[in-house]
Enzyme design. Structure first.
Site, mmCIF file in Angstrom:
data_model
loop_
_atom_site.group_PDB
_atom_site.id
_atom_site.type_symbol
_atom_site.label_atom_id
_atom_site.label_comp_id
_atom_site.label_asym_id
_atom_site.label_seq_id
_atom_site.Cartn_x
_atom_site.Cartn_y
_atom_site.Cartn_z
ATOM 1 N N GLY A 12 0.713 -1.158 0.073
ATOM 2 C CA GLY A 12 -0.136 0.079 0.115
ATOM 3 C C GLY A 12 0.878 1.224 0.140
ATOM 4 N N ASP A 13 0.166 2.368 -0.349
ATOM 5 C CA ASP A 13 0.796 3.824 -0.271
ATOM 6 C C ASP A 13 1.911 3.964 -1.305
ATOM 7 O OD1 ASP A 13 -0.967 4.539 1.747
ATOM 8 O OD2 ASP A 13 0.520 3.631 3.447
ATOM 9 N N LYS A 16 -0.646 5.115 -5.694
ATOM 10 C CA LYS A 16 -1.804 4.731 -6.576
ATOM 11 C C LYS A 16 -2.756 6.176 -7.012
ATOM 12 C CE LYS A 16 -3.264 1.796 -3.628
ATOM 13 N NZ LYS A 16 -2.102 1.739 -2.577
ATOM 14 N N GLY A 40 -5.984 5.717 1.922
ATOM 15 C CA GLY A 40 -5.673 7.197 1.957
ATOM 16 C C GLY A 40 -5.161 7.265 0.833
ATOM 17 N N HIS A 41 -5.439 7.973 -0.373
ATOM 18 C CA HIS A 41 -4.860 8.426 -1.556
ATOM 19 C C HIS A 41 -4.494 9.878 -1.840
ATOM 20 C CE1 HIS A 41 -6.451 4.275 -3.280
ATOM 21 N NE2 HIS A 41 -5.819 4.139 -2.158
ATOM 22 N N GLN A 223 -5.148 -0.397 -1.045
ATOM 23 C CA GLN A 223 -4.314 -1.333 -0.565
ATOM 24 C C GLN A 223 -3.510 -2.094 -1.413
ATOM 25 O OE1 GLN A 223 -8.031 -1.601 0.624
ATOM 26 N NE2 GLN A 223 -7.518 0.099 1.744
ATOM 27 N N THR A 238 -5.471 -7.068 4.605
ATOM 28 C CA THR A 238 -6.981 -6.294 4.628
ATOM 29 C C THR A 238 -8.046 -7.338 4.384
ATOM 30 O OG1 THR A 238 -8.019 -4.217 4.192
ATOM 31 C CG2 THR A 238 -6.984 -5.537 2.564
ATOM 32 N N VAL A 299 -3.866 7.906 6.511
ATOM 33 C CA VAL A 299 -5.038 7.642 7.278
ATOM 34 C C VAL A 299 -5.064 7.654 8.937
ATOM 35 C CG1 VAL A 299 -6.955 6.067 8.030
ATOM 36 C CG2 VAL A 299 -6.198 6.151 5.609
ATOM 37 N N ARG A 302 0.554 7.146 11.439
ATOM 38 C CA ARG A 302 1.580 6.086 11.825
ATOM 39 C C ARG A 302 2.767 6.255 11.070
ATOM 40 N NH1 ARG A 302 -1.580 0.453 12.207
ATOM 41 N NH2 ARG A 302 -2.474 1.376 10.365
ATOM 42 N N ARG A 304 5.497 4.851 8.878
ATOM 43 C CA ARG A 304 5.546 3.652 7.924
ATOM 44 C C ARG A 304 6.938 2.964 8.134
ATOM 45 N NH1 ARG A 304 3.241 7.049 3.004
ATOM 46 N NH2 ARG A 304 1.035 7.047 3.451
ATOM 47 N N ASP A 332 12.377 9.895 -6.705
ATOM 48 C CA ASP A 332 13.360 10.989 -6.268
ATOM 49 C C ASP A 332 13.656 10.957 -4.889
ATOM 50 O OD1 ASP A 332 10.058 11.373 -6.265
ATOM 51 O OD2 ASP A 332 10.570 13.013 -4.856
ATOM 52 N N GLY A 414 8.051 12.843 -8.471
ATOM 53 C CA GLY A 414 7.277 14.014 -7.570
ATOM 54 C C GLY A 414 5.967 13.730 -7.396
HETATM 55 P P1 GDP Z 1 -1.956 5.531 -2.156
HETATM 56 O O1 GDP Z 1 -2.397 5.079 -0.993
HETATM 57 O O2 GDP Z 1 -1.091 4.414 -3.001
HETATM 58 O O3 GDP Z 1 -2.432 6.419 -3.059
HETATM 59 O O4 GDP Z 1 -0.243 6.485 -1.732
HETATM 60 P P2 GDP Z 1 -0.582 7.479 -0.519
HETATM 61 O O5 GDP Z 1 -0.949 8.736 -1.239
HETATM 62 O O6 GDP Z 1 -0.782 7.158 0.615
HETATM 63 O O7 GDP Z 1 1.231 7.863 -0.384
HETATM 64 C C1 GDP Z 1 1.933 8.185 -1.609
HETATM 65 C C2 GDP Z 1 2.766 9.526 -1.044
HETATM 66 O O8 GDP Z 1 3.757 9.759 -2.212
HETATM 67 C C3 GDP Z 1 1.537 10.736 -1.612
HETATM 68 O O9 GDP Z 1 1.846 11.616 -0.366
HETATM 69 C C4 GDP Z 1 1.877 11.299 -2.907
HETATM 70 O O10 GDP Z 1 1.665 12.644 -2.770
HETATM 71 C C5 GDP Z 1 3.368 10.928 -2.907
HETATM 72 N N1 GDP Z 1 3.890 10.643 -4.051
HETATM 73 C C6 GDP Z 1 3.302 9.908 -5.224
HETATM 74 N N2 GDP Z 1 4.275 10.002 -6.010
HETATM 75 C C7 GDP Z 1 5.503 10.619 -5.774
HETATM 76 C C8 GDP Z 1 6.702 10.657 -6.406
HETATM 77 O O11 GDP Z 1 7.047 10.288 -7.501
HETATM 78 N N3 GDP Z 1 7.425 11.551 -5.632
HETATM 79 C C9 GDP Z 1 7.352 11.921 -4.329
HETATM 80 N N4 GDP Z 1 8.322 12.390 -3.829
HETATM 81 N N5 GDP Z 1 6.108 11.632 -3.793
HETATM 82 C C10 GDP Z 1 5.188 11.155 -4.787
HETATM 83 P P1 IMO Z 2 -3.917 2.752 0.599
HETATM 84 O O1 IMO Z 2 -5.022 2.377 -0.505
HETATM 85 C C1 IMO Z 2 -1.344 0.792 3.621
HETATM 86 C C2 IMO Z 2 -3.218 -1.981 6.384
HETATM 87 C C3 IMO Z 2 -3.271 -1.581 7.615
HETATM 88 C C4 IMO Z 2 -3.196 -2.981 8.385
HETATM 89 C C5 IMO Z 2 -3.902 -3.874 7.396
HETATM 90 C C6 IMO Z 2 -5.349 -4.244 7.843
HETATM 91 O O2 IMO Z 2 -3.455 3.801 0.859
HETATM 92 O O3 IMO Z 2 -2.646 1.955 0.016
HETATM 93 P P2 IMO Z 2 -7.601 -2.770 7.739
HETATM 94 O O4 IMO Z 2 -7.979 -1.471 8.389
HETATM 95 O O5 IMO Z 2 -7.544 -2.651 6.193
HETATM 96 O O6 IMO Z 2 -8.239 -3.879 8.163
HETATM 97 O O7 IMO Z 2 -6.026 -2.997 8.041
HETATM 98 O O8 IMO Z 2 -3.806 -3.313 6.133
HETATM 99 N N1 IMO Z 2 -3.852 -1.111 5.206
HETATM 100 C C7 IMO Z 2 -2.897 -0.399 4.633
HETATM 101 N N2 IMO Z 2 -1.798 0.021 4.513
HETATM 102 N N3 IMO Z 2 -2.078 1.512 2.732
HETATM 103 C C8 IMO Z 2 -3.465 1.268 2.846
HETATM 104 O O9 IMO Z 2 -4.340 1.796 2.018
HETATM 105 C C9 IMO Z 2 -4.066 0.417 3.759
HETATM 106 N N4 IMO Z 2 -5.021 -0.129 4.021
HETATM 107 C C10 IMO Z 2 -5.158 -0.993 4.929
HETATM 108 O O10 IMO Z 2 -2.128 -0.830 8.072
HETATM 109 O O11 IMO Z 2 -1.698 -3.344 8.525
HETATM 110 MG MG MG Z 3 -2.295 5.510 0.758
#
Ligand code: GDP
Ligand code: IMO
Ligand code: MG
Length: 428
Positions: A12-13, A16, A40-41, A223, A238, A299, A302, A304, A332, A414
């Protein structure tokens, strides 16, 4: 190409939201197919940052349709909060359709998620506490309340009464919690129902008609593969299917209607919550990745957990989701490192494992086999073409594609829309 699935390949994170938002400029529709507000996107547009949990990341474009499909654990309160927050920033979020088959997250789901996970003590999963697991549990137990029930006052009252009797008994017996008051919940959810009614529909024909018309559709995974209920590091996962196959179940779209799958790969690796993480760096390197990448959960806030890129994990994702292209993000963040590593395989009791083992006891003990790359030690955030990237960055990316057998489609340097380099020919 008319349908593209965007799926996370790690824990995750990966970014996306950024990739969906980037492609959404040319898409007609963006569909969320699983998960809920545990996601959390983050999308950065015109210098403004938006954190989306339940609303699809196409919401910032005026003309784009956004669909919350049946596979989503739908929290009406969060949906309305997000719509209101966007409206306060001048963004009209009314271009949203919500499936009448989606399951509704109730306050007792959130309570049971939070208290239940804490009760696991040392074995806790570290869930986001948003009630996602308990909501899907009710679905599978066939007692869930769906959006169509929420829209039907009598049916909702009947189901809530029945469910609450059981939930209150469970809350008292297993969770040491006071009962929730039926009349309060009824009134609260009636309010949500009235506000959400204009957006609720049967999204299955809607999506399929759009596909038949050749409209461009993005399916936005939440996720990621390693958090998939069946294919991830169970039980530290999840409760849904983030892999591309999740689209067929979660949006009512046949497998043959999926044209292209893009796997989002963070250039290194992070994980929030508990569970094995073979390439985790519990040292200065991990600290530096967290600092440089501001790696704190969207979200929950915490910190990471951080580590090197794991090609075993990305290969696993590639196979499961049929990934055509990688979108490599956050390259980057590695700008300042003099050395960068990729885990090519796992060594376990003297043997090399090529895949992700099912047993967590094995996964917890594997020793990553690393290949080391020289860093580029220059700021790449302003670079807009692949050829202009430093040679060491290109070498890192090329090796990543080689060892995962997945083509490079996008490189992100970025968070903003402009900081995106596209190499794939077959994306819309
Ligand atoms: P998601 O859950 O997969 O949508 O990812 P998150 O939004 O939780 O976390 C990704 C973080 O990286 C966010 O703060 C984005 O704004 C940031 N981000 C995405 N692509 C890039 C990148 O290429 N470089 C940097 N520095 N940040 C990025
Ligand atoms: P995005 O879409 C990162 C993790 C939680 C926990 C496990 C189960 O932003 O990538 P849950 O609340 O789904 O039952 O928790 O999954 N988790 C994520 N980790 N990015 C997420 O979403 C997540 N959604 C759930 O931290 O380990
Ligand atoms: Mg996220």
């Amino acid at each position: 190409m008319s349908t593209i699935v965007i799926t996370g390949t790690q824990w995750g994170d990966e970014g996306k939201g950024k990739i969906v938002d980037y492609l959404a400029e040319r898409a007609d529709t963006v569909v969320r197919y699983q998960g809920g507000c545990n996601a959390g996107h983050t999308v950065v547009a015109a210098g403004e940052e938006y954190k989306l949990r339940l609303l699809p990341s196409g919401i910032l474009y005026k003309g784009t349709h956004n669909i919350i499909a049946n596979g989503v654990a739908f929290d009406p309160e969060v949906c309305l909060q997000e719509m209101d927050a966007l409206a306060a920033r001048g963004i009209d979020a009314s271009n949203i359709r919500i499936s009448d088959r989606a399951h509704v997250v109730m306050p007792y789901h959130r309570l049971m998620d939070g208290i239940g996970d804490a009760q696991r003590g040392a074995d806790k999963i570290g869930t986001t506490g948003r009630g996602i697991g308990p909501c899907y549990m009710d679905r599978d137990d066939r007692v869930g309340i769906r959006v169509c029930d929420l829209m039907d006052g009598d049916e909702f009252a009947k189901k809530l009464k029945k469910n609450l009797e059981r939930k209150n008994a469970e809350l008292a017996a297993a969770y040491d919690h006071a009962p929730l008051v039926y009349e309060d919940l009824l009134a609260e959810y009636k309010g949500y129902a009235e506000r959400l009614r204009p957006f609720v529909t049967d999204t299955i024909p809607l999506v399929n008609e759009e596909i038949a018309e050749g409209r461009k559709i993005l399916f936005e995974g939440a996720q990621a593969t390693m958090l998939d209920i069946d294919y991830g590091t169970y039980p530290y996962v999840t409760a849904s299917h983030p892999i591309s196959g999740g689209v067929t179940i979660g949006a009512g779209v046949a497998p043959k209607r999926i044209d292209t799958v893009v796997g989002v790969v963070k250039a290194y690796c992070t994980r929030v919550g508990e569970g094995p993480f073979p390439t985790e760096q519990l040292n200065d390197i991990g600290e530096e990745l967290r600092r440089a990448g501001h790696e704190f959960g969207t979200v929950t806030g915490r910190p990471r957990r951080t580590g090197w890129l794991d090609a075993v994990v990305v290969r696993h994702a590639g196979m499961l989701s049929g990934i055509d292209y990688m979108a490599v993000t956050r390259l980057d963040i590695l700008d300042g490192f003099d050395e960068i590593k990729i885990c090519m395989g796992y060594r376990y009791k003297g043997e090399v494992l090529k895949g992700v083992p099912a047993s967590l006891n094995v996964l917890a003990e594997v020793e990553p086999i690393y290949e080391t790359f020289p860093g580029w030690q220059t700021d790449i955030s302003g670079i807009r073409s692949y050829d202009a990237l430093p040679e060491n960055a290109r070498r890192y990316l090329a090796r990543m594609a080689e060892v995962t057998s997945i083509a490079l489609g996008i490189v992100s340097v970025g968070p903003s829309r402009e900081q995106t380099i596209v190499l794939a020919e077959k994306l819309f």
